[in-house]
Design a protein around this motif. Structure first.
Motif, mmCIF file in Angstrom:
data_model
loop_
_atom_site.group_PDB
_atom_site.id
_atom_site.type_symbol
_atom_site.label_atom_id
_atom_site.label_comp_id
_atom_site.label_asym_id
_atom_site.label_seq_id
_atom_site.Cartn_x
_atom_site.Cartn_y
_atom_site.Cartn_z
ATOM 1 N N ARG A 1 0.823 -1.219 0.000
ATOM 2 C CA ARG A 1 0.000 0.000 0.000
ATOM 3 C C ARG A 1 0.849 1.258 0.000
ATOM 4 N NH1 ARG A 1 -3.881 0.066 4.907
ATOM 5 N NH2 ARG A 1 -4.951 -1.518 3.659
ATOM 6 N N HIS A 2 2.014 1.201 0.657
ATOM 7 C CA HIS A 2 2.761 2.432 0.893
ATOM 8 C C HIS A 2 4.093 2.511 0.165
ATOM 9 C CE1 HIS A 2 -0.224 3.463 3.866
ATOM 10 N NE2 HIS A 2 -0.032 2.314 4.479
ATOM 11 N N ALA A 3 4.465 1.504 -0.603
ATOM 12 C CA ALA A 3 5.738 1.551 -1.322
ATOM 13 C C ALA A 3 5.757 2.744 -2.285
ATOM 14 C CB ALA A 3 5.929 0.241 -2.088
ATOM 15 N N PRO A 4 6.935 3.395 -2.460
ATOM 16 C CA PRO A 4 8.247 2.992 -1.966
ATOM 17 C C PRO A 4 8.586 3.353 -0.517
ATOM 18 C CG PRO A 4 8.464 4.904 -3.377
ATOM 19 C CD PRO A 4 7.028 4.494 -3.426
ATOM 20 N N PRO A 5 7.926 4.321 0.153
ATOM 21 C CA PRO A 5 8.318 4.556 1.554
ATOM 22 C C PRO A 5 8.239 3.282 2.400
ATOM 23 C CG PRO A 5 6.932 6.338 0.801
ATOM 24 C CD PRO A 5 6.902 5.291 -0.282
ATOM 25 N N ASN A 6 9.037 3.247 3.425
ATOM 26 C CA ASN A 6 9.135 2.067 4.274
ATOM 27 C C ASN A 6 7.950 2.006 5.229
ATOM 28 O OD1 ASN A 6 10.094 0.750 6.949
ATOM 29 N ND2 ASN A 6 11.534 0.007 5.416
ATOM 30 N N TRP A 7 7.212 0.905 5.179
ATOM 31 C CA TRP A 7 6.006 0.808 6.004
ATOM 32 C C TRP A 7 6.338 0.761 7.492
ATOM 33 C CZ3 TRP A 7 4.994 -3.293 9.297
ATOM 34 C CH2 TRP A 7 5.790 -4.434 9.147
ATOM 35 N N ALA A 8 7.488 0.188 7.849
ATOM 36 C CA ALA A 8 7.874 0.150 9.262
ATOM 37 C C ALA A 8 8.143 1.561 9.777
ATOM 38 C CB ALA A 8 9.105 -0.725 9.444
ATOM 39 N N GLN A 9 8.748 2.382 8.926
ATOM 40 C CA GLN A 9 8.969 3.778 9.313
ATOM 41 C C GLN A 9 7.644 4.509 9.457
ATOM 42 O OE1 GLN A 9 11.546 5.912 6.649
ATOM 43 N NE2 GLN A 9 11.473 7.820 7.829
ATOM 44 N N LEU A 10 6.675 4.186 8.593
ATOM 45 C CA LEU A 10 5.344 4.789 8.693
ATOM 46 C C LEU A 10 4.700 4.460 10.042
ATOM 47 C CD1 LEU A 10 2.870 6.245 7.508
ATOM 48 C CD2 LEU A 10 2.214 4.076 6.440
ATOM 49 N N LEU A 11 4.850 3.209 10.486
ATOM 50 C CA LEU A 11 4.313 2.836 11.796
ATOM 51 C C LEU A 11 4.969 3.641 12.914
ATOM 52 C CD1 LEU A 11 2.986 0.458 10.225
ATOM 53 C CD2 LEU A 11 3.514 -0.972 12.196
ATOM 54 N N ARG A 12 6.265 3.832 12.816
ATOM 55 C CA ARG A 12 6.964 4.580 13.865
ATOM 56 C C ARG A 12 6.533 6.047 13.883
ATOM 57 N NH1 ARG A 12 11.106 0.653 12.604
ATOM 58 N NH2 ARG A 12 11.829 1.875 10.823
ATOM 59 N N HIS A 13 6.393 6.637 12.705
ATOM 60 C CA HIS A 13 5.902 8.015 12.623
ATOM 61 C C HIS A 13 4.491 8.124 13.200
ATOM 62 C CE1 HIS A 13 8.867 10.448 10.451
ATOM 63 N NE2 HIS A 13 9.136 9.396 9.692
ATOM 64 N N THR A 14 3.650 7.156 12.874
ATOM 65 C CA THR A 14 2.270 7.178 13.352
ATOM 66 C C THR A 14 2.212 7.005 14.863
ATOM 67 O OG1 THR A 14 1.508 6.271 11.230
ATOM 68 C CG2 THR A 14 0.006 6.094 13.103
ATOM 69 N N ALA A 15 3.067 6.142 15.395
ATOM 70 C CA ALA A 15 3.132 5.967 16.846
ATOM 71 C C ALA A 15 3.526 7.273 17.532
ATOM 72 C CB ALA A 15 4.115 4.861 17.196
ATOM 73 N N ASP A 16 4.482 7.982 16.955
ATOM 74 C CA ASP A 16 4.893 9.266 17.532
ATOM 75 C C ASP A 16 3.742 10.275 17.495
ATOM 76 O OD1 ASP A 16 7.421 8.308 18.055
ATOM 77 O OD2 ASP A 16 8.317 9.150 16.238
#
Length: 230
Positions: free
Chosen positions: A135-150
């Motif tokens: 859904r989110h490529a090319p950005p890294n989905w794990a990084q998206l989770l970390r940003h969202t958690a913040d």
């Protein structure tokens, strides 16, 4: 004809609205955008905040030179739309939110971010990890989770839309919530609705939080009832 803008939630993308599009009146101009870091869009230079997303939304509306828009915002998308409307009410005619969480505390934020650990998702729910990657490529989905958690932790400390801010939103708003939503309660939705000068409340029966489990015809009917399609 007033345009309709669709705003996705956290970890979402505009492609999630594809099942809704055929159910909307053909004469309605429909737009959807991916927020930064979502659906292939690059990450911002700074952290995720509701204020930043609201600013991006207002910039997008200005760039597209649209008249006041009607908005359907799912979850975080509804929160972003409401903050944007608080800042620039002239850009919006009506807003319909679904599954938008208003009750943020440090404890609630900690509980929600505990579900956003990439290593746990990869191990225990690999199919969901693959969905997020696609859904989110090319950005890294794990990084998206970390940003969202913040972002959630920030809301836990200082909610963007407190009762005082909600009372400043002077456009018609319908707060909708599913009766079986395990993240967003009917009670917090009711409390938010009561602060809005031009608010309505709508409870969708037999409806949980995940977008993939929505009854799309039921939602389309609720949208048609609230929005001006004529």
């Amino acid at each position: 004809m007033e345009p309709l803008l669709l705003l996705h939630g956290a970890l979402g993308a505009r492609s999630q609205f594809d099942p809704l599009l055929p159910l909307l009146p053909a004469q309605v101009p429909v737009y959807a955008l991916n927020l930064p870091g979502h659906g292939g869009e690059p990450f911002p230079n700074g952290p995720f905040t509701i204020e930043y997303f609201a600013g991006q939304l207002l910039t997008w509306l200005e760039e597209h030179n649209l008249p006041p828009v009607q908005v359907f915002g799912y979850s975080m998308g509804g929160y972003v739309a409401l903050e944007a409307a608080r800042q620039k009410p002239e850009r919006f005619s009506r807003i319909f939110t679904l599954a938008t969480k208003f009750n943020w505390t440090p404890e609630i934020a900690q509980g929600e971010t505990a579900k956003l650990r990439p290593e746990v998702i990869s191990e225990k729910v690999p199919a969901f990890a693959q969905t997020l990657q696609q859904r989110h490529a090319p950005p890294n989905w794990a990084q998206l989770l970390r940003h969202t958690a913040d972002l959630m932790l920030g809301l836990g400390q200082t909610p963007t839309l407190s009762a005082q801010e909600l009372a400043q939103i002077n456009v018609p708003v319908c707060i909708a919530v599913g009766d079986k939503d395990q993240m967003v309660s009917v009670e917090e939705s009711l409390a938010a609705y009561r602060q809005l000068p031009k608010g309505q409340l709508h409870v969708l029966p037999n409806t949980k939080h995940p977008m993939e489990q929505l009854n799309w015809p039921l939602l389309a009917s609720a949208l048609q009832h609230f929005f001006s399609y004529a």
